[in-house]
Design a protein around this motif. Structure first.
Motif, PDB file in Angstrom:
ATOM      1  N   TRP A   1      56.535   5.877   3.838  1.00  0.00           N
ATOM      2  CA  TRP A   1      56.360   6.974   2.887  1.00  0.00           C
ATOM      3  C   TRP A   1      57.680   7.704   2.656  1.00  0.00           C
TER       4      TRP A   1
ATOM      5  N   PHE B   1      46.638   9.948   0.868  1.00  0.00           N
ATOM      6  CA  PHE B   1      48.090   9.904   1.067  1.00  0.00           C
ATOM      7  C   PHE B   1      48.795   9.389  -0.182  1.00  0.00           C
ATOM      8  N   PHE B   2      48.220   8.348  -0.778  1.00  0.00           N
ATOM      9  CA  PHE B   2      48.812   7.790  -1.996  1.00  0.00           C
ATOM     10  C   PHE B   2      48.765   8.812  -3.129  1.00  0.00           C
TER      11      PHE B   2
ATOM     12  N   SER C   1      48.770   3.041   6.013  1.00  0.00           N
ATOM     13  CA  SER C   1      48.007   4.273   6.221  1.00  0.00           C
ATOM     14  C   SER C   1      46.557   3.935   6.535  1.00  0.00           C
TER      15      SER C   1
ATOM     16  N   TRP D   1      57.879   1.201  -5.458  1.00  0.00           N
ATOM     17  CA  TRP D   1      56.608   0.515  -5.199  1.00  0.00           C
ATOM     18  C   TRP D   1      56.720  -0.486  -4.052  1.00  0.00           C
TER      19      TRP D   1
ATOM     20  N   SER E   1      59.790   5.615   0.467  1.00  0.00           N
ATOM     21  CA  SER E   1      59.276   5.632  -0.908  1.00  0.00           C
ATOM     22  C   SER E   1      59.794   6.844  -1.672  1.00  0.00           C
TER      23      SER E   1
ATOM     24  N   ALA F   1      43.900   6.885   3.296  1.00  0.00           N
ATOM     25  CA  ALA F   1      45.010   6.149   2.680  1.00  0.00           C
ATOM     26  C   ALA F   1      45.119   6.492   1.197  1.00  0.00           C
ATOM     27  N   ALA F   2      43.968   6.582   0.532  1.00  0.00           N
ATOM     28  CA  ALA F   2      43.961   6.942  -0.887  1.00  0.00           C
ATOM     29  C   ALA F   2      44.474   8.368  -1.097  1.00  0.00           C
TER      30      ALA F   2
ATOM     31  N   ALA G   1      55.920   1.917  -1.322  1.00  0.00           N
ATOM     32  CA  ALA G   1      54.724   2.753  -1.492  1.00  0.00           C
ATOM     33  C   ALA G   1      53.442   1.954  -1.270  1.00  0.00           C
ATOM     34  N   VAL G   2      53.420   0.712  -1.750  1.00  0.00           N
ATOM     35  CA  VAL G   2      52.227  -0.126  -1.552  1.00  0.00           C
ATOM     36  C   VAL G   2      52.021  -0.450  -0.068  1.00  0.00           C
TER      37      VAL G   2
ATOM     38  N   THR H   1      50.759   2.638   1.760  1.00  0.00           N
ATOM     39  CA  THR H   1      49.328   2.886   1.567  1.00  0.00           C
ATOM     40  C   THR H   1      48.499   1.974   2.462  1.00  0.00           C
TER      41      THR H   1
END
Length: 295
Positions: free
Chosen positions: A223, A279-280, A247, A237, A226, A276-277, A240-241, A244
């Protein structure tokens, strides 16, 4: 001084992994299972694959512990351009080594009624016993020698880098100059005392906490990377992917594992995905907020 012999240790571990890989294919009695024919949970105790597998594989999957070594490695590199080969190359190599040992565990040990009973039996004697057994069966006497080196080298190198990294991190936090030997002792002595205490605890439990902490640290670093890439106007990305994904791995295990909250898969699975969602979402909100501020 120990840094001068690290390359020798690394070469031995790579040779050991390659020897195991070659040994699997040169012994007809060892057959790597076809993945699609055995795409089931083969753990004798039905321990869930998600997300325990990623925590178990630990450094072979992704490693926050290795991320902590970046300050040490950065000081050894002559150019920032070497970072791609050193860091990315090291993780790819370790991933390949992890796959080799996973293949060995699947092919060498007995499977009863679709369960890896043989592997569980040898692991009951400790991880070092499993390493010794695999090397002995695939490489004979040479494998035994390499296994002994591996069992000795891995704890030494891991302990050395862990304590060294912890010392330098604390030195940066508290602004303690490490040029003088006495200043190093100020941090080394308490760190070694903590290590001595931990060394008397049950390592099977310590390893689980280490593995989870390792993957959680990897999540944090991803993170952080990112956001750094976003600010540098580069493709964020690529981190970041995975951030996620990690996470979800870390949070799911935290809610599921007995040594953590022990809430079972019915709670851990959805909660891990939701966190996780979240955090994203926080990350995307932060990027859009900074984009608007810049405009």
């Amino acid at each position: 001084i120990i840094g001068r012999i690290y390359p020798i240790f690394g070469i031995c571990l790579i040779i050991m992994a390659l020897g195991v890989a070659i040994g699997i294919f040169t012994h007809s009695e060892y057959q790597i299972p076809e993945i699609w024919s055995n795409f089931t949970n083969m753990h004798p105790k039905a321990t869930p694959i998600w997300s325990v597998m990623f925590i178990t594989v630990a450094c072979g999957a992704i490693s926050g512990f290795h991320a902590t070594q970046s300050p040490l490695m950065a000081r050894c590199m002559k150019s920032e351009k070497q970072g791609h080969f050193v860091f990315y190359g090291a993780m790819v190599a370790e991933g390949v080594i992890a796959l080799i040992w996973a293949a060995a565990g699947c092919s060498i040990y007995e499977v009863t009624d679709g369960l890896s009973t043989g592997l569980s039996a040898i692991l009951a004697n400790g991880q070092s016993a499993a390493i010794y057994d695999v090397c002995s069966k695939t490489m004979g006497g040479v494998g035994v020698a390499l296994a002994m080196i591996g069992v000795i080298v891995c704890p030494i190198t891991s302990g050395d880098t862990a304590f060294r990294s912890a010392r330098l991190t604390l030195a940066d936090w508290f602004g303690i100059d490490q040029g003088k030997f006495t200043k190093r002792l100020i941090l080394c002595v308490p760190l070694l005392a903590v290590g001595a205490f931990v060394g008397h605890l049950d390592y099977t439990i310590i390893w689980r906490y280490f593995s989870w902490t390792n993957q959680t640290l990897a999540m944090i670093v991803l993170w952080t990377a990112s956001m750094f890439l976003f600010k540098e106007k580069k493709n964020y990305w690529i981190t970041a992917v995975p951030a996620t994904f990690m996470s979800a791995v870390s949070m799911t295990y935290f809610f599921y594992a007995k040594e953590c909250l022990n809430l079972g898969t019915k709670v851990a699975y959805p909660v891990g995905i939701i966190i996780a969602a979240v955090f994203f979402g926080i990350f995307m909100y932060a990027t859009r907020k900074q984009t608007k501020a810049a405009n």
